[in-house]
Design a protein around this motif. Structure first.
Motif, PDB file in Angstrom:
ATOM      1  N   UNK A  70     -32.844  58.019 -36.346  1.00  0.00           N
ATOM      2  CA  UNK A  70     -33.345  57.066 -37.640  1.00  0.00           C
ATOM      3  C   UNK A  70     -32.474  57.842 -38.660  1.00  0.00           C
ATOM      4  N   UNK A  71     -30.904  58.073 -38.707  1.00  0.00           N
ATOM      5  CA  UNK A  71     -29.454  58.130 -39.139  1.00  0.00           C
ATOM      6  C   UNK A  71     -29.769  58.729 -39.306  1.00  0.00           C
ATOM      7  N   UNK A  72     -30.056  60.426 -39.404  1.00  0.00           N
ATOM      8  CA  UNK A  72     -30.554  61.486 -39.407  1.00  0.00           C
ATOM      9  C   UNK A  72     -29.805  62.770 -38.090  1.00  0.00           C
ATOM     10  N   UNK A  73     -28.837  63.215 -38.772  1.00  0.00           N
ATOM     11  CA  UNK A  73     -28.860  64.411 -37.541  1.00  0.00           C
ATOM     12  C   UNK A  73     -29.476  64.677 -36.676  1.00  0.00           C
ATOM     13  N   UNK A  74     -29.435  64.906 -35.557  1.00  0.00           N
ATOM     14  CA  UNK A  74     -30.041  65.599 -34.584  1.00  0.00           C
ATOM     15  C   UNK A  74     -29.765  65.860 -33.598  1.00  0.00           C
ATOM     16  N   UNK A  75     -30.063  66.818 -32.563  1.00  0.00           N
ATOM     17  CA  UNK A  75     -29.743  67.693 -31.580  1.00  0.00           C
ATOM     18  C   UNK A  75     -29.299  66.489 -30.047  1.00  0.00           C
ATOM     19  N   UNK A  76     -28.642  67.377 -29.356  1.00  0.00           N
ATOM     20  CA  UNK A  76     -29.023  66.032 -27.930  1.00  0.00           C
ATOM     21  C   UNK A  76     -30.593  66.364 -27.175  1.00  0.00           C
ATOM     22  N   UNK A  77     -30.704  67.547 -27.633  1.00  0.00           N
ATOM     23  CA  UNK A  77     -32.400  67.760 -27.020  1.00  0.00           C
ATOM     24  C   UNK A  77     -33.202  66.802 -27.538  1.00  0.00           C
TER      25      UNK A  77
END
Length: 922
Positions: A70-77
């Motif tokens: 949702x357009x926010x940074x996230x980690x791969x996991x």
């Protein structure tokens, strides 16, 4: 990654299906340059303008470098867990057909293989299709109907050995420039070679054509069905081949014979004399290759067109022989690789058939899969309709941009926006598709990817990584495998390298094959990482040592066609045997098709004439590509050089139609269809067929205000192949009455542009912008300030309000921040010169006022519109060279270098020379 010394890496171009070898040189300081690989058998060192500019497209500007939710940074996991769990929940609640993958010919074979394996063998649905559906699905369907398999019979060498080349719906000069140059070079050595171009437009390819047949839209079935009748009437058949190796000839000839020459002329818009000359030439020329591409495939009759062409080659036995055969050239770098792994909704891996229970059981057993798709899935057009009506509730889009490239693109965008869960794997953070994604996954780009691709002649080549993966970008195959692992399928997707996936792909191709299937690269089933790294380009088939030849060849009757028609064991490999017998690299000269009786099928065809125009939409719109841009410009849009030739969306119109609709050259026009409208620049040209329009498909919302062409095209598709009809769309055109036109150059990319029409393109040092406004009452200094985003700049301006002329330049120190030129008509300022000013030092007031005046000094002659992108040579420079005595393309090349690299501009250079001769004669 630190680079201690210069090194050069062999890889493969990521553009069209020619599959050119590229040498990427990485200097000690990290700078990258590219050149053609002289040892690669597809291009022998040649590159087109796009390939030559590859080093300009590998920067990290605009890259998607981290997963997003949702357009926010996230980690791969977090991102991968969300993708896997959402797919699992959707399947559990709605069944496997509620999910879909839409993939791409930009993927490498290893990526494609795992995506197909996950969807068809482990999710258990065939809802995986590809943007190659828009490219060559009709060729696949035509091949399978005629040959029993999706087999391209010939090789590129045939283009140089032929005595006649028939180019059908194929603008090689711009879309496959290296093949065009190979043909042109062969023609120079053998002037007796004849070339016929069958195309509604007189494209740049007509420059080498002896005959141009300006066929009516969708007249191809009638043209080649008429040719079959002619061949029968004038005893130009090969009865021995027909009897021994084909079935259904009588029915096909009977159907063709119902159409006489007058009927063919009426259906094709060609004269009976043109038809007779073409038919006679074909009939008497044994070594004939028919090359076809999107003008054939992208049609509601595409499969019938393919079979009409193949019928003529089967009837004359001109197939699989040196210099003879039907030849489909693909548009994407790995469209063929996608076909090999079953990347389309109606195929299984390794050219096996999804409708064949035995093939399904074999693939399931090889994969040790819990399920196997039991029926074909939804083809691309159907797939997005299923997204729209809610049947598909979760979708994964990989390496493609369907919001711009799919037909009826507005409806496709609405469907994606409404889909409950959309995943997009891509290299860019901003495309017209990824802006609607719930999850964005950063994939590696060309230069960072490692794997294989297959070109149009069935040659498999390596794409090798020579750059580190930036940020958190990962290979597509890794992303797919990680999702599969999280869905509980980890053991089947436990590959740790592209080499391991390629080996599995090769093993499946040879699994229980015994010469029964055309695609077999079983010789590479045990390839290891070291040999994969050194893998040289090779044609398939490449079966394992000891694999039987096709059954009809087991007695040693296979016929070697020429010295270049065979290849031995492609190269030594660890853990494999070597020294198996040479294999043919052409198919079907001696029959042995992949039908149950080993005979090819003639397809009886009765041409129908489709009339789509109406009183409201009286023109036929034809869509396609241009020379220096690619697909939706996510790569070529980064290159200033590639934007010099054509920098904005346009429409070609014949002078008669332009006069009828009150439209002039360089006007802005509104092109309408029942689905929407675009605003594009007008190019009035006699190359365009009266009653028809042509517009390119490359521009998106990232590069133009209203240039998304596929919002105009219909979802009408070929009933056999499912390929959309993108070449025949009913349309109308009208002049956009502009109160003011503008042109600007700016160091920063504008964030917003309050204009009714705008188109933006890279230039060296910044951006160039074309503008048009419905009214001429704008606050031009304020508009310029917002365009340049240079609040602290010193502004110089000239205003002649009575004449509607406004010129504004902004300087930050000694650098130009931006310049805006406004006029009541199309702005007459040298685009190239204005763009160059962004990189100049402007210390004196005189130099600054020269920019406001909009013209260079006498010591800086205007190069004119770019003709040769490789060496940035403009039309005015070529005109001057002609005036100085250069009377040939070769002379221009010697003087200016123009036309001496990729050669794509040679036809334009020749046109300028001819215009100069006419003016001199007057």
């Amino acid at each position: 990654m630190e680079i201690d010394a210069a090194r050069e890496v062999r890889t493969t171009c990521p553009y069209c299906g020619v599959g050119c070898g590229v040498l990427a040189k990485i200097a000690a300081d990290g700078q990258v340059s590219v050149r053609g690989d002289p040892d690669h058998p597809a291009n022998f060192g040649r590159l087109c303008s796009k390939g030559s500019a590859l080093a300009e497209t590998i920067d990290l500007d605009g890259r998607l470098l981290h997963p997003q939710i949702h357009d926010r940074p996230a980690g791969w996991n977090e991102a991968l867990d969300l993708v896997a769990s959402t797919f699992q929940h959707t399947i559990a609640e709605h069944g496997p057909d509620a999910v879909a993958f839409y993939v791409s010919g930009q993927l490498l074979t290893e990526d494609y293989y795992l995506a197909n394996k996950l969807m068809k063998g482990f999710i258990g649905s065939a809802n995986i299709d590809t943007n190659s559906r828009l490219c060559m699905a009709s060729s696949v369907a035509g091949h399978r109907r005629a040959f029993g398999s999706d087999t391209v019979p010939g090789t590129y060498e045939d283009l140089e050995l032929a005595d006649l080349i028939v180019l059908v719906g194929s603008n090689l000069a711009w879309c496959h420039p290296v093949l065009y140059q190979r043909i042109a070079a062969a023609r120079e050595k053998r002037p007796e070679m004849k070339i016929v171009l069958v195309d509604p437009r007189r494209t740049m390819t007509s420059d080498i054509a002896d005959m141009h047949l300006a066929i009516a839209p969708d007249g191809d079935v009638a043209l080649f069905t008429g040719l079959l009748a002619w061949l029968g009437q004038y005893n130009a058949l090969d009865p021995a081949y027909i009897t021994a190796h084909t079935a259904g000839f009588g029915q096909a000839l009977f159907a063709a014979s119902t159409l006489d020459l007058a009927g063919v002329a009426a259906a094709t818009g060609l004269s009976e004399d043109e038809l007779s000359r073409f038919y006679s030439l074909f009939a008497r020329t044994e070594k004939t290759v028919t090359v076809y591409s999107q003008g054939v495939n992208q049609s509601s009759q595409g499969t019938d067109k393919v079979n009409a062409i193949i019928n003529c080659h089967l009837a004359t036995g001109r197939i699989g022989k040196p210099g003879a055969g039907p030849f489909s050239v693909t548009g994407q770098p790995n469209a063929m690789g996608g076909r090999e792994v079953g990347g389309m909704a109606n195929m299984l891996a390794a050219h096996m058939e999804i409708e064949n229970p035995g093939h399904r059981e074999r693939v399931q057993r090889f994969w040790k899969a819990p399920a196997i798709a039991g029926k074909p899935g939804l083809k691309a057009v159907e797939m997005f309709k299923a997204v729209a009506d809610g049947r598909i509730k979760a979708m994964w889009i990989m390496a493609t941009n369907p919001v711009d490239s799919m037909p009826d693109a507005g409806a496709v965008e609405a469907a994606i926006k409404a889909c409950p869960f959309v995943v997009v794997s891509d290299v860019l953070a901003k495309t017209d598709t990824i802006r609607h994604a719930h999850v964005g996954l950063p994939a590696t780009a060309w230069g960072e990817k490692d794997g294989t691709v297959t070109n149009s002649e069935r040659r498999i080549s390596r794409q090798r990584a020579f750059l580190p993966a930036p940020g958190e970008a990962r290979p597509d195959w890794w992303i797919i495998a990680e999702v599969a692992r999280r869905m509980g399928f980890g053991e089947a997707f436990a590959r740790e390298s592209a080499a391991g996936i390629f080996a599995e792909h090769a093993a499946l191709s040879g699994f229980e094959n015994d010469g029964e299937r055309d695609f077999d690269i079983g010789a590479y089933a045990a390839i290891d990482v070291e040999d994969y790294e050194g893998l040289a380009p090779f044609h398939w088939p490449a079966p394992s040592p000891g694999t039987p030849l096709r059954p009809a060849e087991r007695g040693g009757h296979a016929r070697r066609q020429s010295e270049n028609d065979v290849q031995a064991d492609p190269q030594p490999r660890k853990n494999t045997q070597s020294g198996h017998a040479p294999i043919t690299t052409r198919f079907f000269a001696d029959g042995n098709f992949y039908t149950p009786d080993r005979k090819a099928r003639f397809i009886a065809l009765r041409p129908t004439v489709e009339t789509r125009i109406t009183a409201a939409f009286p023109l036929v719109l034809n869509t396609g590509r241009i020379r220096d841009h690619w697909h939706t410009m996510t790569r070529t849009g980064k290159s200033p050089r590639l934007s010099q030739h054509i920098a904005e969306p346009f429409v070609e119109i014949h002078p008669e139609d332009a006069q009828r609709y009150g439209i002039g050259d360089a006007d802005i026009a509104r092109v309408w269809t029942p689905r929407g409208e675009v605003l594009v620049r007008v190019l009035v040209t006699t190359r365009q067929r009266p009653g028809s329009l042509f517009a390119p498909m490359h521009w998106t919302d990232q590069f133009a205000a209203r240039g998304r062409l596929d919002t105009l095209t219909a979802s009408l598709a070929d009933p056999v192949s499912g390929q959309p009809a993108l070449k025949h769309v009913a349309a109308r055109i009208e002049k956009f009455t502009a109160g003011a036109f503008g042109f600007a150059v700016t160091r920063k990319r504008p964030v917003t542009m309050a204009a009714d029409y705008w188109a933006i393109a890279r230039c060296r040092g910044g951006w160039r912008v074309e503008l048009a406004f419905a009214n001429d009452d704008a606050d031009w200094p304020a508009f310029a300030g917002s365009l340049f985003d240079a609040a602290d700049a010193e502004m110089l301006a000239y205003h002649d309000r009575d004449a509607g002329q406004h010129r504004i330049a902004a300087f930050q120190g000694e650098q130009l921040a931006g310049a805006l030129f406004v006029a009541p008509g199309p702005v007459a300022v040298s685009r190239g010169w204005a763009a160059e000013q962004l990189g100049e030092v402007h210390a004196s007031q005189r130099e600054r006022f020269r920019i406001v005046a909009g013209r260079a000094g006498a010591d800086r002659p205007d190069a004119g519109a770019t003709v040769c992108s490789c060496f940035s040579v403009g039309a005015n420079q070529i005109v001057a060279a002609v005036a100085a005595g250069c009377a040939s393309v070769e002379a221009i090349g010697a003087a200016l270098k123009a036309g001496t690299n990729c050669g794509s501009c040679r036809s334009e250079i020749r046109a300028i020379i001819e215009t100069g001769r006419v003016q001199a004669a007057e």
